[in-house]
Design a protein around this motif. Structure first.
Motif, PDB file in Angstrom:
ATOM      1  N   PRO A   5       0.819  -1.223   0.000  1.00 16.61           N
ATOM      2  CA  PRO A   5       0.000   0.000   0.000  1.00 16.61           C
ATOM      3  C   PRO A   5       0.854   1.275   0.000  1.00 16.61           C
ATOM      4  CG  PRO A   5      -0.866  -1.559   1.595  1.00 16.61           C
ATOM      5  CD  PRO A   5       0.456  -2.099   1.113  1.00 16.61           C
ATOM      6  N   ARG A   6       1.973   1.243   0.713  1.00 15.73           N
ATOM      7  CA  ARG A   6       2.854   2.410   0.744  1.00 15.73           C
ATOM      8  C   ARG A   6       3.442   2.684  -0.625  1.00 15.73           C
ATOM      9  NH1 ARG A   6       6.444   1.587   5.899  1.00 15.73           N
ATOM     10  NH2 ARG A   6       4.678   1.284   7.238  1.00 15.73           N
ATOM     11  N   SER A   8       2.209   1.758  -3.461  1.00 10.81           N
ATOM     12  CA  SER A   8       1.108   2.175  -4.325  1.00 10.81           C
ATOM     13  C   SER A   8       0.796   3.662  -4.121  1.00 10.81           C
ATOM     14  CB  SER A   8      -0.128   1.335  -4.037  1.00 10.81           C
ATOM     15  OG  SER A   8      -1.192   1.751  -4.853  1.00 10.81           O
ATOM     16  N   ALA A   9       0.701   4.074  -2.867  1.00 13.85           N
ATOM     17  CA  ALA A   9       0.443   5.485  -2.565  1.00 13.85           C
ATOM     18  C   ALA A   9       1.585   6.352  -3.076  1.00 13.85           C
ATOM     19  CB  ALA A   9       0.261   5.690  -1.071  1.00 13.85           C
ATOM     20  N   GLY A  10       2.802   5.888  -2.908  1.00 13.10           N
ATOM     21  CA  GLY A  10       3.961   6.632  -3.408  1.00 13.10           C
ATOM     22  C   GLY A  10       3.929   6.786  -4.908  1.00 13.10           C
ATOM     23  N   ASN A  11       3.516   5.739  -5.615  1.00 17.47           N
ATOM     24  CA  ASN A  11       3.405   5.812  -7.071  1.00 17.47           C
ATOM     25  C   ASN A  11       2.344   6.809  -7.505  1.00 17.47           C
ATOM     26  OD1 ASN A  11       5.412   3.896  -7.410  1.00 17.47           O
ATOM     27  ND2 ASN A  11       3.976   2.197  -7.604  1.00 17.47           N
ATOM     28  N   VAL A  12       1.224   6.818  -6.803  1.00 19.16           N
ATOM     29  CA  VAL A  12       0.151   7.760  -7.124  1.00 19.16           C
ATOM     30  C   VAL A  12       0.639   9.195  -6.914  1.00 19.16           C
ATOM     31  CG1 VAL A  12      -2.132   8.594  -6.408  1.00 19.16           C
ATOM     32  CG2 VAL A  12      -1.717   6.141  -6.668  1.00 19.16           C
ATOM     33  N   ILE A  13       1.327   9.424  -5.814  1.00 18.93           N
ATOM     34  CA  ILE A  13       1.837  10.765  -5.511  1.00 18.93           C
ATOM     35  C   ILE A  13       2.860  11.199  -6.559  1.00 18.93           C
ATOM     36  CG2 ILE A  13       3.215  12.097  -3.862  1.00 18.93           C
ATOM     37  CD1 ILE A  13       1.738  10.427  -1.657  1.00 18.93           C
TER      38      ILE A  13
END
Length: 71
Positions: A5-6, A8-13
């Motif tokens: 999840p981290r 994934s969130a980093g990729n989105v950001i």
């Protein structure tokens, strides 16, 4: 698995920060803050200043570095 999840969130950001819409958004915010720049810099100077802001946001330059360069 907990890192997924981290990541994934980093990729989105990262995708958000790299998007032209993000750059446009923050260029407009800076422009709003500096709306009197046209008065002091003239039309050509204000355009060049907006372009300088846009380039630095695209490069992801840290805020404190931008402020130092402005001063």
């Amino acid at each position: 698995m907990a890192d997924a999840p981290r990541r994934s969130a980093g990729n989105v950001i990262e995708k958000l920060i790299a998007s032209p819409a993000y750059v446009d958004h923050w260029t407009l915010k800076w422009g709003d803050l500096l709306q009197n720049s046209r008065k002091y810099l003239g039309e050509k100077g204000a355009f060049e200043f907006r372009e300088w802001i846009r380039e630095n946001i695209e490069k992801n330059k840290p805020y404190d570095h931008m402020v130092r360069e402005m001063l």
